[in-house]
Scaffold this motif. Structure first.
Motif, PDB file in Angstrom:
ATOM      1  N   GLN A  31      -1.594   3.680   1.538  1.00 49.82           N
ATOM      2  CA  GLN A  31      -1.949   5.061   1.871  1.00 49.82           C
ATOM      3  C   GLN A  31      -2.199   5.890   0.613  1.00 49.82           C
ATOM      4  O   GLN A  31      -3.150   6.679   0.556  1.00 49.82           O
ATOM      5  CB  GLN A  31      -0.831   5.694   2.707  1.00 49.82           C
ATOM      6  N   VAL A  32      -1.369   5.690  -0.395  1.00 50.02           N
ATOM      7  CA  VAL A  32      -1.552   6.419  -1.659  1.00 50.02           C
ATOM      8  C   VAL A  32      -2.868   5.997  -2.315  1.00 50.02           C
ATOM      9  O   VAL A  32      -3.641   6.833  -2.785  1.00 50.02           O
ATOM     10  CB  VAL A  32      -0.356   6.189  -2.614  1.00 50.02           C
ATOM     11  N   HIS A  33      -3.136   4.700  -2.319  1.00 52.02           N
ATOM     12  CA  HIS A  33      -4.365   4.189  -2.920  1.00 52.02           C
ATOM     13  C   HIS A  33      -5.592   4.770  -2.217  1.00 52.02           C
ATOM     14  O   HIS A  33      -6.532   5.243  -2.870  1.00 52.02           O
ATOM     15  CB  HIS A  33      -4.389   2.654  -2.855  1.00 52.02           C
ATOM     16  N   GLU A  34      -5.595   4.766  -0.890  1.00 55.05           N
ATOM     17  CA  GLU A  34      -6.741   5.304  -0.141  1.00 55.05           C
ATOM     18  C   GLU A  34      -6.956   6.788  -0.445  1.00 55.05           C
ATOM     19  O   GLU A  34      -8.087   7.239  -0.625  1.00 55.05           O
ATOM     20  CB  GLU A  34      -6.545   5.084   1.354  1.00 55.05           C
ATOM     21  N   ALA A  35      -5.885   7.546  -0.500  1.00 54.28           N
ATOM     22  CA  ALA A  35      -5.997   8.972  -0.806  1.00 54.28           C
ATOM     23  C   ALA A  35      -6.476   9.194  -2.240  1.00 54.28           C
ATOM     24  O   ALA A  35      -7.312  10.069  -2.500  1.00 54.28           O
ATOM     25  CB  ALA A  35      -4.655   9.669  -0.574  1.00 54.28           C
ATOM     26  N   GLN A  36      -5.976   8.400  -3.167  1.00 55.87           N
ATOM     27  CA  GLN A  36      -6.356   8.526  -4.576  1.00 55.87           C
ATOM     28  C   GLN A  36      -7.833   8.169  -4.771  1.00 55.87           C
ATOM     29  O   GLN A  36      -8.513   8.774  -5.583  1.00 55.87           O
ATOM     30  CB  GLN A  36      -5.466   7.631  -5.446  1.00 55.87           C
ATOM     31  N   GLN A  37      -8.319   7.214  -4.001  1.00 55.87           N
ATOM     32  CA  GLN A  37      -9.717   6.789  -4.153  1.00 55.87           C
ATOM     33  C   GLN A  37     -10.697   7.890  -3.757  1.00 55.87           C
ATOM     34  O   GLN A  37     -11.838   7.877  -4.213  1.00 55.87           O
ATOM     35  CB  GLN A  37      -9.994   5.542  -3.327  1.00 55.87           C
ATOM     36  N   ARG A  38     -10.287   8.833  -2.947  1.00 57.78           N
ATOM     37  CA  ARG A  38     -11.181   9.945  -2.579  1.00 57.78           C
ATOM     38  C   ARG A  38     -11.548  10.772  -3.804  1.00 57.78           C
ATOM     39  O   ARG A  38     -12.645  11.301  -3.889  1.00 57.78           O
ATOM     40  CB  ARG A  38     -10.519  10.820  -1.511  1.00 57.78           C
ATOM     41  N   GLU A  39     -10.594  10.876  -4.739  1.00 54.98           N
ATOM     42  CA  GLU A  39     -10.844  11.635  -5.969  1.00 54.98           C
ATOM     43  C   GLU A  39     -11.322  10.739  -7.102  1.00 54.98           C
ATOM     44  O   GLU A  39     -12.111  11.152  -7.936  1.00 54.98           O
ATOM     45  CB  GLU A  39      -9.565  12.345  -6.414  1.00 54.98           C
ATOM     46  N   ARG A  40     -10.790   9.522  -7.138  1.00 54.70           N
ATOM     47  CA  ARG A  40     -11.105   8.590  -8.221  1.00 54.70           C
ATOM     48  C   ARG A  40     -11.423   7.227  -7.630  1.00 54.70           C
ATOM     49  O   ARG A  40     -10.543   6.370  -7.539  1.00 54.70           O
ATOM     50  CB  ARG A  40      -9.917   8.500  -9.182  1.00 54.70           C
ATOM     51  N   PRO A  41     -12.676   6.998  -7.224  1.00 53.07           N
ATOM     52  CA  PRO A  41     -13.043   5.748  -6.562  1.00 53.07           C
ATOM     53  C   PRO A  41     -12.805   4.494  -7.406  1.00 53.07           C
ATOM     54  O   PRO A  41     -12.659   3.404  -6.862  1.00 53.07           O
ATOM     55  CB  PRO A  41     -14.540   5.908  -6.273  1.00 53.07           C
ATOM     56  N   GLU A  42     -12.714   4.646  -8.710  1.00 57.07           N
ATOM     57  CA  GLU A  42     -12.559   3.478  -9.584  1.00 57.07           C
ATOM     58  C   GLU A  42     -11.125   2.953  -9.635  1.00 57.07           C
ATOM     59  O   GLU A  42     -10.877   1.852 -10.129  1.00 57.07           O
ATOM     60  CB  GLU A  42     -13.033   3.811 -11.009  1.00 57.07           C
ATOM     61  N   VAL A  43     -10.158   3.709  -9.139  1.00 57.44           N
ATOM     62  CA  VAL A  43      -8.764   3.300  -9.237  1.00 57.44           C
ATOM     63  C   VAL A  43      -8.490   2.106  -8.312  1.00 57.44           C
ATOM     64  O   VAL A  43      -8.942   2.074  -7.173  1.00 57.44           O
ATOM     65  CB  VAL A  43      -7.800   4.476  -8.945  1.00 57.44           C
ATOM     66  N   THR A  44      -7.808   1.113  -8.846  1.00 59.16           N
ATOM     67  CA  THR A  44      -7.548  -0.104  -8.067  1.00 59.16           C
ATOM     68  C   THR A  44      -6.185  -0.033  -7.389  1.00 59.16           C
ATOM     69  O   THR A  44      -5.283   0.698  -7.825  1.00 59.16           O
ATOM     70  CB  THR A  44      -7.586  -1.359  -8.964  1.00 59.16           C
ATOM     71  N   TYR A  45      -6.033  -0.843  -6.365  1.00 59.21           N
ATOM     72  CA  TYR A  45      -4.758  -0.951  -5.644  1.00 59.21           C
ATOM     73  C   TYR A  45      -3.661  -1.393  -6.616  1.00 59.21           C
ATOM     74  O   TYR A  45      -2.563  -0.836  -6.612  1.00 59.21           O
ATOM     75  CB  TYR A  45      -4.901  -1.950  -4.497  1.00 59.21           C
ATOM     76  N   ALA A  46      -3.977  -2.369  -7.459  1.00 60.07           N
ATOM     77  CA  ALA A  46      -2.990  -2.892  -8.403  1.00 60.07           C
ATOM     78  C   ALA A  46      -2.509  -1.807  -9.368  1.00 60.07           C
ATOM     79  O   ALA A  46      -1.321  -1.743  -9.708  1.00 60.07           O
ATOM     80  CB  ALA A  46      -3.554  -4.077  -9.177  1.00 60.07           C
ATOM     81  N   THR A  47      -3.410  -0.942  -9.801  1.00 57.72           N
ATOM     82  CA  THR A  47      -3.048   0.148 -10.704  1.00 57.72           C
ATOM     83  C   THR A  47      -2.102   1.126 -10.015  1.00 57.72           C
ATOM     84  O   THR A  47      -1.095   1.545 -10.592  1.00 57.72           O
ATOM     85  CB  THR A  47      -4.313   0.883 -11.209  1.00 57.72           C
ATOM     86  N   VAL A  48      -2.430   1.487  -8.772  1.00 56.36           N
ATOM     87  CA  VAL A  48      -1.579   2.408  -8.021  1.00 56.36           C
ATOM     88  C   VAL A  48      -0.202   1.780  -7.805  1.00 56.36           C
ATOM     89  O   VAL A  48       0.830   2.430  -8.011  1.00 56.36           O
ATOM     90  CB  VAL A  48      -2.244   2.808  -6.685  1.00 56.36           C
TER      91      VAL A  48
END
Length: 129
Positions: A31-48
């Motif tokens: 859920q955090v990854h999906e929300a973060q991707q709205r602002e920063r599409p390049e962020v990976t699940y592994a990074t989160v």
């Protein structure tokens, strides 16, 4: 009795995830990854995932491990952390002067016309005669 020291100051990347968690409430990594991707599409699940784990280790987050997917939550309320960080900034940058902070913000382009109007309304509403 020893006092518990405050949680360490979050890095900019950690603050980004804290803002997401404050908006979502307790959430899984997905859920955090999906929300973060709205602002920063390049962020990976592994990074989160890695950042949430580090933040938990630092005491910035709590983690509920009772379910298969761990649920993370901010260890501090948003206002509490913001107040602490603002206090530190006022001390370091403005020698403890809240007035100087406000004047610097109003002189800069950081405050929009709409925000200035809101500030003016607030000052008028809270003025003591």
């Amino acid at each position: 009795m020893a006092r518990t020291p405050p949680a360490p100051k979050p890095t900019p990347a950690e603050l980004d995830l804290l803002r997401v968690l404050w908006a979502l409430g307790p959430a899984t990594v997905k859920q955090v990854h999906e929300a973060q991707q709205r602002e920063r599409p390049e962020v990976t699940y592994a990074t989160v995932l890695r950042l949430l784990q580090v933040m938990h280790g630092k005491g910035l987050l709590t983690r509920d491990e009772s379910e298969r997917s761990h649920v993370y939550a901010a260890a501090q309320r948003q206002g509490s952390l913001q107040d602490r960080l603002l206090g530190e900034m006022i001390q370091k940058v403005f020698a403890g002067s809240g007035r100087d902070l406000v004047l610097a913000a109003l002189r800069s382009d950081a405050v929009s016309d709409a925000e200035r109007e809101e500030i003016q309304r607030f000052l008028e509403e809270t003025r003591h005669d």
